[in-house]
Design a protein around this motif. Structure first.
Motif, PDB file in Angstrom:
ATOM      1  N   ILE A  51      12.245   5.761  11.209  1.00  9.40           N
ATOM      2  CA  ILE A  51      12.059   6.252   9.850  1.00  9.40           C
ATOM      3  C   ILE A  51      13.097   5.600   8.941  1.00  9.40           C
ATOM      4  O   ILE A  51      14.071   4.996   9.412  1.00  9.40           O
ATOM      5  CB  ILE A  51      12.160   7.791   9.757  1.00  9.40           C
ATOM      6  N   ARG A  52      12.871   5.731   7.637  1.00  6.97           N
ATOM      7  CA  ARG A  52      13.750   5.098   6.662  1.00  6.97           C
ATOM      8  C   ARG A  52      13.749   5.942   5.388  1.00  6.97           C
ATOM      9  O   ARG A  52      12.697   6.419   4.963  1.00  6.97           O
ATOM     10  CB  ARG A  52      13.242   3.685   6.357  1.00  6.97           C
ATOM     11  N   VAL A  53      14.914   6.119   4.781  1.00  8.64           N
ATOM     12  CA  VAL A  53      15.019   6.850   3.520  1.00  8.64           C
ATOM     13  C   VAL A  53      15.187   5.843   2.385  1.00  8.64           C
ATOM     14  O   VAL A  53      16.030   4.950   2.445  1.00  8.64           O
ATOM     15  CB  VAL A  53      16.188   7.873   3.546  1.00  8.64           C
ATOM     16  N   LEU A  54      14.333   5.974   1.343  1.00 12.73           N
ATOM     17  CA  LEU A  54      14.297   5.030   0.229  1.00 12.73           C
ATOM     18  C   LEU A  54      14.163   5.789  -1.081  1.00 12.73           C
ATOM     19  O   LEU A  54      13.855   6.982  -1.097  1.00 12.73           O
ATOM     20  CB  LEU A  54      13.113   4.067   0.386  1.00 12.73           C
ATOM     21  N   ARG A  55      14.379   5.072  -2.167  1.00 11.19           N
ATOM     22  CA  ARG A  55      14.184   5.658  -3.487  1.00 11.19           C
ATOM     23  C   ARG A  55      12.699   5.848  -3.752  1.00 11.19           C
ATOM     24  O   ARG A  55      11.891   4.948  -3.487  1.00 11.19           O
ATOM     25  CB  ARG A  55      14.807   4.778  -4.576  1.00 11.19           C
ATOM     26  N   GLU A  56      12.343   6.990  -4.295  1.00  7.85           N
ATOM     27  CA  GLU A  56      10.941   7.284  -4.551  1.00  7.85           C
ATOM     28  C   GLU A  56      10.372   6.391  -5.647  1.00  7.85           C
ATOM     29  O   GLU A  56       9.196   6.039  -5.623  1.00  7.85           O
ATOM     30  CB  GLU A  56      10.787   8.755  -4.948  1.00  7.85           C
TER      31      GLU A  56
ATOM     32  N   VAL B  97      12.600   9.594  -0.664  1.00  6.23           N
ATOM     33  CA  VAL B  97      11.543   9.916   0.299  1.00  6.23           C
ATOM     34  C   VAL B  97      11.906   9.309   1.636  1.00  6.23           C
ATOM     35  O   VAL B  97      12.626   8.305   1.705  1.00  6.23           O
ATOM     36  CB  VAL B  97      10.162   9.402  -0.168  1.00  6.23           C
ATOM     37  N   VAL B  98      11.400   9.913   2.698  1.00  2.00           N
ATOM     38  CA  VAL B  98      11.609   9.396   4.052  1.00  2.00           C
ATOM     39  C   VAL B  98      10.261   8.927   4.571  1.00  2.00           C
ATOM     40  O   VAL B  98       9.296   9.713   4.619  1.00  2.00           O
ATOM     41  CB  VAL B  98      12.209  10.468   4.983  1.00  2.00           C
ATOM     42  N   ILE B  99      10.165   7.663   4.940  1.00 10.21           N
ATOM     43  CA  ILE B  99       8.901   7.065   5.371  1.00 10.21           C
ATOM     44  C   ILE B  99       9.027   6.556   6.796  1.00 10.21           C
ATOM     45  O   ILE B  99      10.129   6.405   7.328  1.00 10.21           O
ATOM     46  CB  ILE B  99       8.481   5.905   4.447  1.00 10.21           C
ATOM     47  N   ARG B 100       7.909   6.286   7.408  1.00 13.01           N
ATOM     48  CA  ARG B 100       7.902   5.662   8.730  1.00 13.01           C
ATOM     49  C   ARG B 100       8.039   4.154   8.563  1.00 13.01           C
ATOM     50  O   ARG B 100       7.367   3.540   7.734  1.00 13.01           O
ATOM     51  CB  ARG B 100       6.612   5.999   9.475  1.00 13.01           C
ATOM     52  N   SER B 101       8.904   3.567   9.365  1.00 11.41           N
ATOM     53  CA  SER B 101       9.166   2.128   9.239  1.00 11.41           C
ATOM     54  C   SER B 101       8.496   1.312  10.316  1.00 11.41           C
ATOM     55  O   SER B 101       8.628   0.093  10.343  1.00 11.41           O
ATOM     56  CB  SER B 101      10.683   1.862   9.267  1.00 11.41           C
ATOM     57  N   LYS B 102       7.786   1.916  11.215  1.00  6.66           N
ATOM     58  CA  LYS B 102       7.059   1.154  12.245  1.00  6.66           C
ATOM     59  C   LYS B 102       5.912   1.969  12.772  1.00  6.66           C
ATOM     60  O   LYS B 102       5.785   3.154  12.460  1.00  6.66           O
ATOM     61  CB  LYS B 102       8.002   0.770  13.392  1.00  6.66           C
TER      62      LYS B 102
ATOM     63  N   GLY C 272       0.824  -1.185   0.000  1.00  4.09           N
ATOM     64  CA  GLY C 272       0.000   0.000   0.000  1.00  4.09           C
ATOM     65  C   GLY C 272       0.866   1.246   0.000  1.00  4.09           C
ATOM     66  O   GLY C 272       2.083   1.195  -0.092  1.00  4.09           O
ATOM     67  N   VAL C 273       0.212   2.390   0.110  1.00  9.50           N
ATOM     68  CA  VAL C 273       0.917   3.665   0.099  1.00  9.50           C
ATOM     69  C   VAL C 273       1.654   3.841   1.424  1.00  9.50           C
ATOM     70  O   VAL C 273       1.062   3.701   2.495  1.00  9.50           O
ATOM     71  CB  VAL C 273      -0.077   4.817  -0.114  1.00  9.50           C
ATOM     72  N   PRO C 274       2.966   4.145   1.389  1.00 12.43           N
ATOM     73  CA  PRO C 274       3.708   4.284   2.649  1.00 12.43           C
ATOM     74  C   PRO C 274       3.337   5.574   3.369  1.00 12.43           C
ATOM     75  O   PRO C 274       2.905   6.556   2.760  1.00 12.43           O
ATOM     76  CB  PRO C 274       5.166   4.317   2.180  1.00 12.43           C
ATOM     77  N   GLU C 275       3.534   5.571   4.668  1.00 14.68           N
ATOM     78  CA  GLU C 275       3.294   6.770   5.472  1.00 14.68           C
ATOM     79  C   GLU C 275       4.575   7.589   5.517  1.00 14.68           C
ATOM     80  O   GLU C 275       5.613   7.122   5.985  1.00 14.68           O
ATOM     81  CB  GLU C 275       2.850   6.383   6.885  1.00 14.68           C
ATOM     82  N   LEU C 276       4.515   8.802   5.035  1.00 19.67           N
ATOM     83  CA  LEU C 276       5.687   9.656   5.010  1.00 19.67           C
ATOM     84  C   LEU C 276       6.015  10.147   6.413  1.00 19.67           C
ATOM     85  O   LEU C 276       5.131  10.388   7.241  1.00 19.67           O
ATOM     86  CB  LEU C 276       5.449  10.847   4.075  1.00 19.67           C
ATOM     87  N   ALA C 277       7.305  10.270   6.693  1.00 20.09           N
ATOM     88  CA  ALA C 277       7.754  10.724   8.010  1.00 20.09           C
ATOM     89  C   ALA C 277       7.599  12.241   8.121  1.00 20.09           C
ATOM     90  O   ALA C 277       7.971  12.976   7.202  1.00 20.09           O
ATOM     91  CB  ALA C 277       9.220  10.332   8.216  1.00 20.09           C
ATOM     92  N   HIS C 278       7.060  12.703   9.214  1.00 21.91           N
ATOM     93  CA  HIS C 278       6.886  14.140   9.392  1.00 21.91           C
ATOM     94  C   HIS C 278       8.198  14.790   9.830  1.00 21.91           C
ATOM     95  O   HIS C 278       9.183  14.122  10.164  1.00 21.91           O
ATOM     96  CB  HIS C 278       5.743  14.435  10.372  1.00 21.91           C
ATOM     97  N   TRP C 279       8.184  16.095   9.859  1.00 28.33           N
ATOM     98  CA  TRP C 279       9.408  16.865  10.086  1.00 28.33           C
ATOM     99  C   TRP C 279      10.008  16.582  11.466  1.00 28.33           C
ATOM    100  O   TRP C 279      11.230  16.524  11.616  1.00 28.33           O
ATOM    101  CB  TRP C 279       9.113  18.361   9.946  1.00 28.33           C
TER     102      TRP C 279
END
Length: 215
Positions: free
Chosen positions: A156-161, A210-215, A80-87
């Motif tokens: 959080i985790r940084v991945l390729r968009e 992009v930076v997403i939440r990993s948990k 599904g669509v990942p949850e982006l990490a907030h600032w």
């Protein structure tokens, strides 16, 4: 004793319509009937080998992830669509990484400066080398797993968009250099995730990360 007419092998009487071969006997040029219990194969089709998947006629393209879309097993992707990490999470991870890298350097440089002799200079140089080594190690972790120690601590985790895979060491290093763009113009790039749709800094946009939440 008569063995029959060689021109009339089936015993056909004169005046009768032509008859085919005897019942149960295949004629010349016809495929032989398979023995009972053996499945018949269509002419020109390869036989299915036991233990192999069925042939669909649409081979999988080389390098294409199985099932299409984002790769299986990547955190935040493929389900599904990942949850982006907030600032706030991004800032927290950056602070933790800064403490991990900067504390040994400042400690060794401070002790070396207090000593003020050749041994003090060696300690200061050692502190600099430790800082470089920790920075490269953090970049390697970020490139291969998407997480530094600080990012892992805040989840959080940084991945390729494009495909949700880790950046790789080379692109992680380029992304670190691209943070220079975030620092010019009054550090506005570091605050850009506060209102950006994808919560990206300038460095993220340049490197397509992009930076997403990993948990």
């Amino acid at each position: 004793m008569s063995f029959g007419d060689p021109n009339n092998p089936y015993g056909q009487q004169p005046g009768q319509p032509p008859q085919g071969p005897p019942q149960g006997q295949p004629g010349y040029g016809y495929p032989q009937q398979a023995p009972q219990g053996v499945p018949q194969q269509g002419y020109g089709y390869p036989q299915q080998q036991p233990g192999y998947p069925p042939q669909t006629g649409y081979p999988q393209q080389p390098g294409q992830p199985y099932g299409g879309g984002y790769p299986q097993g990547q955190p935040g992707y493929g389900g599904g669509v990942p949850e982006l990490a907030h600032w706030g999470l991004r800032a927290g991870g950056l602070i933790i990484d800064g403490l991990i890298i900067g504390t040994p350097y400042l400690l060794l440089v401070g002790i070396g400066g207090a000593m003020g002799d050749a041994a003090g200079g060696i300690l200061a140089l050692l502190g600099f080398l430790v800082m470089i080594g920790l920075t490269l190690w953090q970049l390697y972790q970020e490139g291969t797993t998407g997480q530094t120690i600080g990012k892992k601590a805040v989840g959080i985790r940084v991945l390729r968009e494009a495909d949700g895979r880790p950046l790789g060491f080379g692109m992680a290093f380029v992304r670190r250099l691209a943070h220079f763009l975030d620092s010019i113009a009054c550090y506005i790039g570091w605050l850009w995730p506060l209102w950006d749709e994808k919560k990206q800094t300038f460095a993220d946009k340049v490197c397509s990360s992009v930076v997403i939440r990993s948990k």
